[in-house]
Design an enzyme around this catalytic site. Structure first.
Site, PDB file in Angstrom:
ATOM      1  N   ASP A 174       0.820  -1.208   0.000  1.00 16.65           N
ATOM      2  CA  ASP A 174       0.000   0.000   0.000  1.00 16.65           C
ATOM      3  C   ASP A 174       0.856   1.261   0.000  1.00 16.65           C
ATOM      4  OD1 ASP A 174      -2.004  -1.831   0.282  1.00 16.65           O
ATOM      5  OD2 ASP A 174      -2.845  -0.994   2.121  1.00 16.65           O
ATOM      6  N   HIS A 189       3.733  -2.353   3.017  1.00 17.69           N
ATOM      7  CA  HIS A 189       3.765  -0.985   2.490  1.00 17.69           C
ATOM      8  C   HIS A 189       5.068  -0.781   1.725  1.00 17.69           C
ATOM      9  CE1 HIS A 189       0.972  -0.792   5.913  1.00 17.69           C
ATOM     10  NE2 HIS A 189       0.354   0.177   5.236  1.00 17.69           N
TER      11      HIS A 189
END
Length: 326
Positions: A91, A235
């Site tokens: 992400d 991430h």
């Protein structure tokens, strides 16, 4: 990477908590309590406060825990396959300082990137690099914002705005979406349901954005927790420019090595969603980046190669037959 048929979110198996599917009913009752008090012209007693706080707590639990599927079905996993597999998802990218490191660490393995629309428009070359490496690119909203909880209008603007931003850099995939912070609010779920978009959560959260490290130990422990069909949340960039760099950026290489040594295949969300049939059927898609359209279809490529070889063999036989003719 556009699919000819976007799978509707209603096709997901819905396994909510025992109260999840009916959560909107007590919430509606909670919303009526102040009006009942006004109608009775009295202050609410402590039982009403207790009920109200309990229902509010259930609502917040449903918002912050996608796996509860309190407001509708969410693809969270695990979705086991015939062969052990996991879906690595990243992400908050792309970021020119961190995303290339994650792409290098992934190598030939596949992952899914949920990208921020504003960042994708700022760094289209990184989106192109993701696609060239064979990764799936999906929307994480136009920006990383808590505003999804405010109203249906705001949810629509942030959700569909992220898809339009990806369209501007050549990504036409609108099948899957992950909300910022994983917030699953009723307005957001309504927008996704109307648009035929499947919301994606996770079944294994790495907490790499707050984990202190070291990176190798973090990656090994995370890989040891993985199960067949898990969706792993990572991430590839800080949430905001200048923010804390997630540990997953340095840990990706070790995580990939450890998962593959345990026998896991690293697959995209598309493959995980479609199940074992994805391995037997072609994975098709188109993405237009830099004015060119790249088509990826492993099954069709194999068939095309076989047809080329067969045609070449027939031409050789015909040429030999012509040479032997007096």
């Amino acid at each position: 990477m556009e699919s000819s048929v976007a799978p509707p979110s209603s096709s997901l198996p819905w396994r909510p908590a025992w109260w999840g599917g009916w959560l909107h009913l007590p919430l509606a009752l909670f919303a009526m309590l102040p009006y009942l008090d006004l109608a009775l012209e009295r202050r609410p007693d402590w039982p009403e406060y207790a009920i109200g706080m309990t229902l509010l707590g259930l609502f917040l639990l449903g918002v912050f825990s996608p796996r509860l599927q309190a407001f509708g079905p969410v693809l969270c996993g695990p979705r086991p396959g015939a062969r052990p597999r996991v879906a690595l998802t990243f992400d908050d990218g792309p970021d020119p300082e961190t995303t290339p490191r994650v792409l290098d660490a992934l190598g030939e393995h596949r992952a899914t990137f949920f990208v921020i629309g504003e960042k994708a428009k700022r760094y289209p070359e990184l989106v192109a690099a993701m696609h060239t490496a064979g990764h799936q690119i999906c929307s994480h909203g136009i920006r990383h914002s808590w505003s999804l909880v405010l109203s249906p209008w705001r949810a629509r603007r942030l959700t569909l705005g992220g898809l339009r931003a990806l369209n501007q850099v050549g990504v036409q995939d609108r099948r899957f979406f992950r909300a910022p912070y994983g917030l699953m609010t009723p307005p957001l779920m309504s927008v996704l349901r109307e648009s035929g978009i499947t919301p994606v959560g996770w079944s294994l959260r790495s907490w790499d954005s707050i984990h202190p490290g070291p990176a190798d130990t973090f990656a090994i422990r995370l890989a040891q927790r993985a199960r067949n069909g898990d969706i792993i949340l990572m991430h590839d960039a800080p949430e905001h420019p200048g923010g804390r760099r997630p540990l997953g950026i340095e840990a990706t290489a070790t995580l990939v090595r450890t998962l593959t040594s345990r026998g896991f295949d690293l697959v995209t969300i598309e493959t995980l969603y479609r199940g074992d049939e994805a391995e037997a059927s072609p994975e098709t898609g188109t993405t237009t980046i830099g004015g060119r359209t790249a088509r990826r279809s492993r099954g069709r490529r194999r068939n095309r190669t076989a047809r080329t070889q067969t045609a070449a063999g027939e031409r050789t036989l015909e040429r030999d037959r012509f040479a032997r003719t007096p």
